[in-house]
Design an enzyme around this catalytic site. Sequence first.
Site, short mmCIF file in Angstrom:
data_model
loop_
_atom_site.label_atom_id
_atom_site.label_comp_id
_atom_site.label_asym_id
_atom_site.label_seq_id
_atom_site.Cartn_x
_atom_site.Cartn_y
_atom_site.Cartn_z
N TYR A 58 0.81 -1.21 0.00
CA TYR A 58 0.00 0.00 0.00
C TYR A 58 0.85 1.27 0.00
O TYR A 58 0.38 2.34 -0.41
CB TYR A 58 -0.93 0.02 1.21
CG TYR A 58 -2.02 -1.02 1.18
CD1 TYR A 58 -2.15 -1.91 0.12
CD2 TYR A 58 -2.91 -1.14 2.23
CE1 TYR A 58 -3.14 -2.86 0.10
CE2 TYR A 58 -3.91 -2.11 2.23
CZ TYR A 58 -4.01 -2.97 1.16
OH TYR A 58 -5.00 -3.92 1.15
N ASP A 64 -2.44 -18.47 1.76
CA ASP A 64 -3.49 -19.28 1.16
C ASP A 64 -3.94 -20.38 2.12
O ASP A 64 -5.14 -20.65 2.26
CB ASP A 64 -3.04 -19.86 -0.18
CG ASP A 64 -1.61 -20.38 -0.17
OD1 ASP A 64 -0.91 -20.25 0.85
OD2 ASP A 64 -1.18 -20.92 -1.21
N LYS A 107 3.81 -15.26 2.86
CA LYS A 107 3.91 -16.00 1.59
C LYS A 107 5.40 -16.19 1.31
O LYS A 107 5.92 -15.85 0.23
CB LYS A 107 3.21 -15.25 0.46
CG LYS A 107 2.97 -16.09 -0.79
CD LYS A 107 2.09 -17.30 -0.56
CE LYS A 107 1.85 -18.04 -1.90
NZ LYS A 107 1.17 -19.34 -1.70
N ASP A 131 -5.72 -6.99 5.50
CA ASP A 131 -6.91 -6.35 4.93
C ASP A 131 -7.88 -7.41 4.42
O ASP A 131 -9.09 -7.35 4.67
CB ASP A 131 -6.47 -5.42 3.79
CG ASP A 131 -7.56 -4.45 3.36
OD1 ASP A 131 -8.68 -4.53 3.88
OD2 ASP A 131 -7.29 -3.61 2.49
N ASP A 154 -11.52 -9.28 6.61
CA ASP A 154 -12.86 -9.23 6.04
C ASP A 154 -13.45 -10.63 5.90
O ASP A 154 -14.66 -10.82 6.09
CB ASP A 154 -12.83 -8.54 4.67
CG ASP A 154 -12.83 -7.01 4.80
OD1 ASP A 154 -12.58 -6.53 5.91
OD2 ASP A 154 -13.06 -6.34 3.79
#
Length: 353
Positions: free
Chosen positions: A136, A219, A187, A243, A247
């Site tokens: 970001y 994942d 990751k 993020d 959710d």
Amino acid sequence: MKIAVLPGDGIGREVTAQAVKVLKATLPSKLELTEAPVGQAGVDAAGVPLPPATLELARRSEAILFGAVGGPGDESGPRDKRPGLGLLRLRREMGLFANFRPAFLYPELLAASSLKPELVEGLDLLILRELNGDIYYGEPRGISVNAAGVREGVNTMRYTEPEIERIAHVAFRTARGRRRKVCSVDKANVLETMQLWRETVARVGKQYPDVELTHLFVDAASMQLLRAPKQFDVMVMGNMFGDILSDAAAMLTGSIGMLPSASIGEGRFGLYEPVHGSAPDIAGRDLANPLAAILSAAMMLRMSFGENEAAARIERAVRAALAQGLRTADMMQPGMKRVGCAAMGDAVAAALG
């Protein structure tokens, strides 16, 4: 308590109003609330998503109660006018690097979760998201035409060792006050940035031998979050993964309208906001769920002001409203009574006595 109230856009204004209502019913004589625009409201008022006066108010305050920012098509306009940049800049300017996103299932909402009851009953986990680094903020970034004459977009995933160290310390310290388990999500099998992340978290973890540390690729973590969410206590991860997974965790609790959050820096100053967005499709229709905003206000009282009993009173009042069978549209169940945003706020305020 000097609190900057930044409702923002869309349903942010509606849910923040209910959080303020509940705060006033909880500690009426201790509050100094000052409102200012941010997001699209900031652009409309001063031409930028984070007006200088709003930033100055934040710096003079002891905490921020934030709503939501954004609207239809805001990803396609000039980048410096996009509402979301107001929140990103506020986090960076105020040094708010640790984002606490608890996912707690109220027993009254057990049937509202999209997972089987036995998978989520008693759920209580915390996603700790690093806020000031990652893709970001990384440079270089942008859209350009390459040497072959083809348009391409570039974003850079970037973390420094000190940035990872400080969020790791927060994770381990937080776990010591819970069930003493940390799962670090990365990751590292593909991304060098995440290799550094895993190495650094593992090294910091050696300073906390009383806390169990595990690692999961993002994942696998997303799969495990839906397969067996109660295995987790504190999950720590970078900005983008946090993020997304927070959710996903929202649906474990019955609705994203139930998830509060706190963004904290080195001290007690914090920004408190519901995880949900501005939901322009339902804005102004009294349909929004204000409970995440109200629970964010409770987090603010506890984490920035040490008002533990006042925070607990609000949390009990939320449960009392749910126990009355009151539900907003997003978590409506058979046999329950559907109410609007303002009526739910009224019910929580009334339950405070």
